[in-house]
Design a protein around this motif. Structure first.
Motif, PDB file in Angstrom:
ATOM      1  N   MET A 165       0.627   3.011  -4.576  1.00 42.23           N
ATOM      2  CA  MET A 165       1.192   1.839  -4.400  1.00 42.23           C
ATOM      3  C   MET A 165       2.773   2.268  -3.945  1.00 42.23           C
ATOM      4  SD  MET A 165      -0.073  -1.245  -4.127  1.00 42.23           S
ATOM      5  CE  MET A 165       1.549  -2.187  -4.014  1.00 42.23           C
ATOM      6  N   ASP A 166       3.106   3.469  -4.379  1.00 38.14           N
ATOM      7  CA  ASP A 166       4.442   4.014  -3.962  1.00 38.14           C
ATOM      8  C   ASP A 166       4.506   4.271  -2.475  1.00 38.14           C
ATOM      9  OD1 ASP A 166       5.384   3.614  -6.609  1.00 38.14           O
ATOM     10  OD2 ASP A 166       4.931   5.763  -6.996  1.00 38.14           O
ATOM     11  N   LEU A 167       3.545   4.509  -1.883  1.00 36.66           N
ATOM     12  CA  LEU A 167       3.539   4.831  -0.380  1.00 36.66           C
ATOM     13  C   LEU A 167       4.035   3.749   0.400  1.00 36.66           C
ATOM     14  CD1 LEU A 167      -0.065   6.309  -0.179  1.00 36.66           C
ATOM     15  CD2 LEU A 167       1.907   7.528  -0.184  1.00 36.66           C
ATOM     16  N   LEU A 168       3.927   2.478  -0.014  1.00 35.95           N
ATOM     17  CA  LEU A 168       4.503   1.493   0.546  1.00 35.95           C
ATOM     18  C   LEU A 168       6.030   1.433   0.625  1.00 35.95           C
ATOM     19  CD1 LEU A 168       2.314  -1.695  -0.204  1.00 35.95           C
ATOM     20  CD2 LEU A 168       2.086  -0.142   1.603  1.00 35.95           C
ATOM     21  N   ALA A 169       6.714   1.946  -0.400  1.00 33.66           N
ATOM     22  CA  ALA A 169       8.117   2.147  -0.538  1.00 33.66           C
ATOM     23  C   ALA A 169       8.682   3.481   0.013  1.00 33.66           C
ATOM     24  CB  ALA A 169       8.495   2.058  -1.859  1.00 33.66           C
ATOM     25  N   ASP A 170       7.686   4.282   0.692  1.00 35.46           N
ATOM     26  CA  ASP A 170       8.417   5.421   1.421  1.00 35.46           C
ATOM     27  C   ASP A 170       9.312   5.104   2.597  1.00 35.46           C
ATOM     28  OD1 ASP A 170       8.413   7.998   2.859  1.00 35.46           O
ATOM     29  OD2 ASP A 170       6.817   8.647   1.160  1.00 35.46           O
ATOM     30  N   SER A 171      10.292   5.860   2.743  1.00 34.09           N
ATOM     31  CA  SER A 171      11.199   5.603   3.825  1.00 34.09           C
ATOM     32  C   SER A 171      10.563   6.071   5.153  1.00 34.09           C
ATOM     33  CB  SER A 171      12.646   6.139   3.381  1.00 34.09           C
ATOM     34  OG  SER A 171      12.501   7.630   3.161  1.00 34.09           O
ATOM     35  N   ARG A 172       9.686   6.993   4.960  1.00 37.02           N
ATOM     36  CA  ARG A 172       8.939   7.559   6.140  1.00 37.02           C
ATOM     37  C   ARG A 172       7.954   6.731   6.822  1.00 37.02           C
ATOM     38  NH1 ARG A 172       8.520  13.316   3.190  1.00 37.02           N
ATOM     39  NH2 ARG A 172       7.892  11.514   1.794  1.00 37.02           N
ATOM     40  N   GLU A 173       8.286   5.973   7.876  1.00 31.49           N
ATOM     41  CA  GLU A 173       7.528   4.954   8.443  1.00 31.49           C
ATOM     42  C   GLU A 173       5.899   5.393   8.648  1.00 31.49           C
ATOM     43  OE1 GLU A 173       8.741   2.749  11.754  1.00 31.49           O
ATOM     44  OE2 GLU A 173      10.561   1.960  10.920  1.00 31.49           O
ATOM     45  N   VAL A 174       5.855   6.637   9.016  1.00 33.76           N
ATOM     46  CA  VAL A 174       4.606   7.099   9.133  1.00 33.76           C
ATOM     47  C   VAL A 174       3.739   7.204   7.975  1.00 33.76           C
ATOM     48  CG1 VAL A 174       5.089   9.759   9.314  1.00 33.76           C
ATOM     49  CG2 VAL A 174       3.091   8.754  10.426  1.00 33.76           C
ATOM     50  N   ARG A 176       4.262   5.206   5.329  1.00 30.07           N
ATOM     51  CA  ARG A 176       4.270   3.881   4.972  1.00 30.07           C
ATOM     52  C   ARG A 176       2.971   3.221   5.861  1.00 30.07           C
ATOM     53  NH1 ARG A 176       7.972  -0.388   6.979  1.00 30.07           N
ATOM     54  NH2 ARG A 176       6.822  -0.050   8.598  1.00 30.07           N
ATOM     55  N   ASN A 177       2.932   3.692   6.861  1.00 33.89           N
ATOM     56  CA  ASN A 177       2.106   3.029   7.794  1.00 33.89           C
ATOM     57  C   ASN A 177       0.587   3.336   7.463  1.00 33.89           C
ATOM     58  OD1 ASN A 177       4.114   1.797   8.872  1.00 33.89           O
ATOM     59  ND2 ASN A 177       4.205   2.896  10.943  1.00 33.89           N
ATOM     60  N   ASP A 178       0.552   4.885   7.438  1.00 31.03           N
ATOM     61  CA  ASP A 178      -0.990   5.294   6.835  1.00 31.03           C
ATOM     62  C   ASP A 178      -1.406   4.919   5.566  1.00 31.03           C
ATOM     63  OD1 ASP A 178      -1.307   6.570   9.261  1.00 31.03           O
ATOM     64  OD2 ASP A 178      -0.794   8.500   8.811  1.00 31.03           O
ATOM     65  N   GLY A 179      -0.299   4.799   4.715  1.00 27.25           N
ATOM     66  CA  GLY A 179      -0.398   4.360   3.370  1.00 27.25           C
ATOM     67  C   GLY A 179      -1.066   2.884   3.360  1.00 27.25           C
ATOM     68  N   LEU A 180      -0.598   1.994   4.318  1.00 27.88           N
ATOM     69  CA  LEU A 180      -1.364   0.592   4.472  1.00 27.88           C
ATOM     70  C   LEU A 180      -2.915   0.671   4.695  1.00 27.88           C
ATOM     71  CD1 LEU A 180       1.623  -1.192   6.516  1.00 27.88           C
ATOM     72  CD2 LEU A 180       0.653  -1.813   4.277  1.00 27.88           C
ATOM     73  N   LEU A 181      -3.209   1.703   5.585  1.00 27.39           N
ATOM     74  CA  LEU A 181      -4.661   1.889   5.904  1.00 27.39           C
ATOM     75  C   LEU A 181      -5.397   2.346   4.914  1.00 27.39           C
ATOM     76  CD1 LEU A 181      -4.028   3.801   9.489  1.00 27.39           C
ATOM     77  CD2 LEU A 181      -4.646   1.493   9.037  1.00 27.39           C
TER      78      LEU A 181
END
Length: 875
Positions: A165-174, A176-181
């Motif tokens: 879940m910490d991936l959603l708070a990552d400041s690097r958009e790429v 965060r976006n791959d974390g959504l996937l």
């Protein structure tokens, strides 16, 4: 390094090594090199070869790559190369799925080895971009290929889901976006992980991202967030409740704020809005528990979300597919919710003059030029508006009644009738089903609809709507039209004997039905035959025998002679055996691949399931069984009447007994209160007696003279004491002293006056006009002494007078106290006598009530009822 240059760079002389040989040499270098740089270069070379030689790298380098993940975690670069290589081996990129499908299958066995969490946990603990990003992609690919196994490993790993879940708070958009996937794949079909993700504040984070990205105007990131939200909420009641309780429904309202200019919708916006509408439907889906759905529907109305959806519904320029999905969404938001249904009934389209939204939608439903999916959506909306809404059903039927028809405006009833008798078979079917929903489980509206008269042509008398439906049936129209009309008629006359009588009153209806059922028609006509059998069966089951020619028995004889009982039951079974029946029975929304397959309605499938068994049983009953059943019914009715009478009698007696019990309880309460009052009064009497005894000790007995003067009162009370006598004696003594002092005072006043007079006369008679000084001084001295004595006596007299007044006041107070005590004693004695009398009366009344209860219980025993002794005898 020369070896690597040979692999990566220019060509060397001599025969070139094959791909497998090169990969083998690279694997040896990874395993044997002591320098980190050599291992890094070898892994980078494997990465470059992994796409082309996926199977070879997977079979030979897998163990070495996993060993790199375990031993070289201090170097982010080599970890990144290893993870990229593993990702290429797993390879589930959408562009290359077809190309690498066979290779993925070939290395499927090795993926189980990869599913050791400690081997890929670097993607969670490492923040370095070169490690985290390929690690996220690798884990996503693993989830796509071995979803259940990876989910199980992550679920049992401490803080595994939280780290992801910490991936959603990552400041690097790429990332965060791959974390959504990654989270989309992780949450598929796993309720436990869905709950953990939801309670890790996923809803808040996802809604914030959607808002930051521009809501419906956002890009692919908004779509990914919405897909993840759908995963978390669909078929997960716990997450749905958490979403509602967290007030996240209110945050959905701004998504649907559509401006006046609706031209030029991008494909991404259409996709986003589709998913947003789908998310609303997930919260109010008919498959959810009724309580949860009703709660979400209430929240959507209160926060204005329903109003916003209705605004889109009536807006212009909205794409057709968005409008269709909005209609379906509004349908489920209002389904079964009286408040929401009432609001929807009040919505008007922005036309001149304004028309109700229901009328505008029905105009689209019966218009054959409108898209098929839109017409289905409008039908679903109308069905949801009438679902468990007797008020709405009455309003729709009322638009068909003669007293309410307005020639200047188009009503819902007129549109339904127009669709019912149009040349378009789909309009016929939709109008018939819509009208059937206006009658569903509503006996009043079924009877009201019998009053509807239609003017078929000039010069001919009007015919009833019921008769017109049967007329169209007999004309042999399309199968879809006849199926719709038969479903309407079955729903109409079901559980309505008056409608059955009206239907049978037309002499042509029964012969038409028997002819349809008995014929051997093609496959397409079997469904019509089954529905005709169902309609005829309803006429038997709900027949009140008011028509002599079409009683239950005569209709059954007709079936036996013309059709045959077995043949009739077989034709009746054609309905449930139809391939489209089970599809329609699955969910309320009418979803059909093509207009021709639009044959069954969801609510009608419930009716068929309910009636098939009872009709079969009713048809197979013989006349003797019917008579026996009638006799049994009469006997049961008589028995029921007798039982009802006894029940009424028992109810009356129970009411009387209950009333008597209440009276006894009330009297018992009063008795207890009286007992308490008597106890208090006795305590007061005892207290007064104690006070009397104290007064006796203080006052004593009065002397004989005073006793004679007081009479009986002294004998009764004994209140004249020695102290009172002493007080009176002191008063008399003081009176005597006062009199004596007054006498002495008068004597001294007289002496003073005599001396003064003598002095005056001596002064006048003296020749020289003067007294001897010594004599004059003596006289004055005596006069001063007498004056002082006089003042002293006056003060003493005054003091005695005050003492006398005080003693008289004490005497009066004591006398008053005696009188008050005598009065209170007499009053208390009177109250004690009255309390005893009331207690005796109460005991007599309780004895009388006890006798009445005993008498009533005896009556109940005589009637054969069991009586429990649950009362008390107060004798």
């Amino acid at each position: 390094m020369n070896f690597l240059r040979g692999v990566m760079g220019g060509q060397a002389a001599g025969p070139q090594p094959s791909g497998a040989e090169t990969i083998q040499k690279l694997c040896d270098r990874v395993a044997s090199s002591t320098l980190l740089e050599d291992r890094r270069d070898a892994v980078r070379a494997l990465k470059s070869l992994s796409k082309k030689y996926r199977m070879e790298v997977g079979t030979q380098a897998m163990d070495h790559l996993i060993n790199i993940l375990q031993t070289d975690r201090s170097d982010s670069e080599i970890l990144g190369y290893a993870l990229d290589t593993l990702y290429n081996i797993i390879c589930n990129d959408e562009e290359e799925e077809q190309a690498c499908d066979s290779a993925s299958r070939s290395v499927g066995g090795t993926e189980l080895f990869l599913l050791q969490w400690q081997d890929v946990c670097v993607i969670i603990f490492e923040f370095d971009f070169h490690v985290r990003w390929p690690g996220v992609k690798l884990l996503t690919a693993l989830l796509k290929n071995q979803c259940v196994q990876v989910q199980g490993i992550i679920l049992v790993s401490p803080m595994g889901v939280s780290r992801l879940m910490d991936l959603l708070a990552d400041s690097r958009e790429v990332i965060r976006n791959d974390g959504l996937l990654l989270l989309q794949q992780l949450t598929k079909s796993n309720a436990a992980i869905q709950k953990i993700v939801a309670f890790e504040n996923a809803f808040e984070r996802l809604l914030d991202i959607i808002t930051e990205e521009g809501s419906s105007d956002g890009g692919i990131v908004v779509e990914d967030c919405l897909l993840l939200l759908v995963n978390l909420l669909k078929n997960n009641s716990s997450n749905q409740n958490f979403f509602k309780e967290g007030s996240y429904i209110q945050r959905m309202k701004p998504w649907f704020e559509v401006g006046d200019d609706n031209s030029g919708w991008s494909a991404q916006k259409v996709t986003n809005l589709h998913l947003m509408l789908q998310l609303v439907r997930v919260m109010v889906s008919p498959v959810n528990s009724p309580g949860a759905t009703a709660s979400c529907q209430k929240s959507m109305y209160q926060c204005g979300l329903l109003q916003q959806l209705c605004t889109i519904l009536m807006a212009t320029g909205v794409p057709a597919d968005i409008l269709t999905e909005t209609i379906n969404t509004v349908s489920e938001v209002i389904r079964g919710s009286q408040v929401n249904q009432d609001y929807f009934a009040s919505v008007n389209a922005p036309s001149n003059p304004p028309r109700p939204a229901i009328v505008v939608l029905l105009m689209s439903m019966v218009n054959e030029r409108q898209p098929f999916v839109l017409r289905c959506a409008v039908l679903y909306c109308f069905q949801c508006f009438l679902y468990k809404n007797q008020k709405g059903q009455g309003e729709i039927v009322a638009t068909l009644l003669p007293s309410t028809i307005d020639a200047n405006s188009i009503s819902a009833g007129q549109l339904l009738c127009g669709g019912l008798f149009s040349v378009d078979s789909l309009s016929n079917w939709c109008a018939a089903v819509a009208l059937a929903h206006a009658l569903q489980d509503n006996l009043t509206q079924k009877e009201q609809l019998l009053r509807v008269q239609l003017a078929t042509s000039l010069g001919k008398p009007p015919v009833s709507l019921l008769q017109q439906c049967t007329n169209i049936l007999s004309q042999g129209s399309k199968v879809q039209t006849r199926v719709g009309l038969l479903m309407l008629l079955c729903t109409w006359i079901n559980n309505c004997p008056i409608a059955v009588t009206h239907f049978l009153h037309n002499q042509e209806n029964v012969p038409f039905l028997t002819a349809q059922i008995s014929e051997n028609l093609g496959e397409d006509e079997r469904l019509v035959q089954g529905l005709c059998a169902l309609l005829l069966g309803i006429c038997i089951y709900y027949n009140d025998n008011s028509l002599e020619n079409y009683t239950k028995e005569k209709l059954k004889q007709l079936i036996e002679k013309r059709i045959g009982k077995e043949n009739f039951v077989e034709k009746l079974g054609f309905i449930t055996k139809h391939e489209l029946y089970s599809r329609a029975a699955q969910k309320p929304q009418p979803v059909f691949p093509s207009p021709e397959q639009m044959l069954f309605d969801h609510e009608f499938t419930k009716l068929v399931k309910e009636l098939e068994g009872v009709i079969t049983k009713a048809v197979h009953k013989s006349s003797e069984d019917e008579k026996k059943e009638e006799e049994v019914k009469k006997t049961l009715e008589q028995h029921d009447n007798i039982v009802t009478q006894y029940k009424e009698l028992i109810r009356e007696q129970d009411a009387q007994i209950q009333e008597l019990k209440e009276q006894v309880a009330s009297m018992s309460s009063q008795n207890e209160q009286m007992q308490t009052t008597v106890t208090q009064q006795l305590a007061q009497i005892q207290q007064h007696k104690d006070q009397y005894n104290i007064l006796k000790l203080k006052l004593g007995k009065e002397n004989q003279n005073q006793s004679n003067s007081q009479g009986d009162s002294s004998q009764v009370n004994g209140l004249q004491t020695e102290e009172l006598t002493q007080l009176r004696e002191e008063v008399e003594e003081l009176r005597k002293q006062h009199t004596l002092l007054q006498t002495q005072l008068h004597d001294k006043d007289a002496l003073i006056n005599t001396l003064v007079s003598k002095c005056s006369s001596d002064a006048v008679s003296s020749s020289d006009g003067s007294l001897d000084a010594a004599k004059m001084a003596e006289v004055e001295s005596r006069l001063a002494a007498q004056t002082t004595e006089t003042e002293r006596l006056k003060e003493e007299a005054k003091s005695l007078s005050e003492s006398r007044a005080e003693l008289e006041q004490q005497l009066a107070s004591a006398t008053s106290t005696v009188a008050i005590l005598q009065t209170e004693q007499a009053k208390l004695q009177t109250e004690v006598q009255e309390s005893k009398k009331e207690q005796d009366d109460l005991l007599m009344l309780l004895a009388d009530q006890d006798q009445k209860i005993h008498s009533l219980k005896q009556k109940l025993k005589d009637l054969g009822e069991t009586v429990h002794n649950q009362y008390y005898n107060f004798h």
